[in-house]
Design a protein around this motif. Structure first.
Motif: not given
Length: 178
Positions: A10-21, A37-50
């Protein structure tokens, strides 16, 4: 040996917006990504966060928008070609690395005057591998500017002229020749 790549993440996306003026928005976003992804015939997850924090404001009756953002990105299990394999076939063909990136970005878009518009951006970032080395062919800073002038009278009425410039900062290369 052939290994089948399957599974789910599962991947996630969320946000918060505030408009003071009316003319100012403050925001935060968080997102994740994943791919198998496949690395040297081994399967694994490539993951990221921002994570991204920013401010957005408008000027000149909302004709011109200015955005400032700070971002932080982390990517794990990035598969890259191993340069040592080119000269020594006993070395693994690919390597795994964890990559980080953080920096700031400023964008200006819209009409400065009734006839003159702008699209501009500047990014200053630190994109590094797990050993804090610069990633090849990725500059630490980038800048773009495009100005457009639209004629509204005379012989050039309804025509436009534009000019632009792109700047790429210094990059790390593989060898002196690249």
């Amino acid at each position: 040996t052939v290994q089948t790549l399957d599974g789910k993440k599962d991947t996630y996306l969320g946000g918060l917006l505030v408009k003071p003026i009316k003319e100012l928005s403050i925001y935060y976003t968080f997102s994740t990504n994943a791919q198998m992804v496949n690395n040297n015939n081994s399967a694994l997850w490539q993951t990221g966060k921002q994570h991204e924090f920013g401010l957005k404001s408008s000027f000149f009756d909302e004709r011109l928008s200015l955005t400032f953002a700070h971002f932080q990105i982390a990517q794990t299990n990035l598969v890259t070609q191993n340069p040592a394999f080119n000269t020594d076939p006993t070395q693994p063909r690919t390597l795994l690395s964890d990559i980080t990136n953080h920096g700031e970005e400023v964008n200006l878009v819209g009409g400065i005057t009734k006839n003159l518009s702008v699209v501009a951006s500047y990014t200053d970032m630190k994109y590094r591998d797990q050993f804090s080395r610069r990633v090849r062919n990725v500059p630490d800073n980038l800048a773009n500017l495009l100005l457009t002038y639209r004629f509204d009278h005379g012989i050039l009425k309804n025509s436009s002229v534009f000019g632009g410039v792109v700047h790429f900062g210094q990059v790390a290369g593989e060898t002196a020749s690249t």
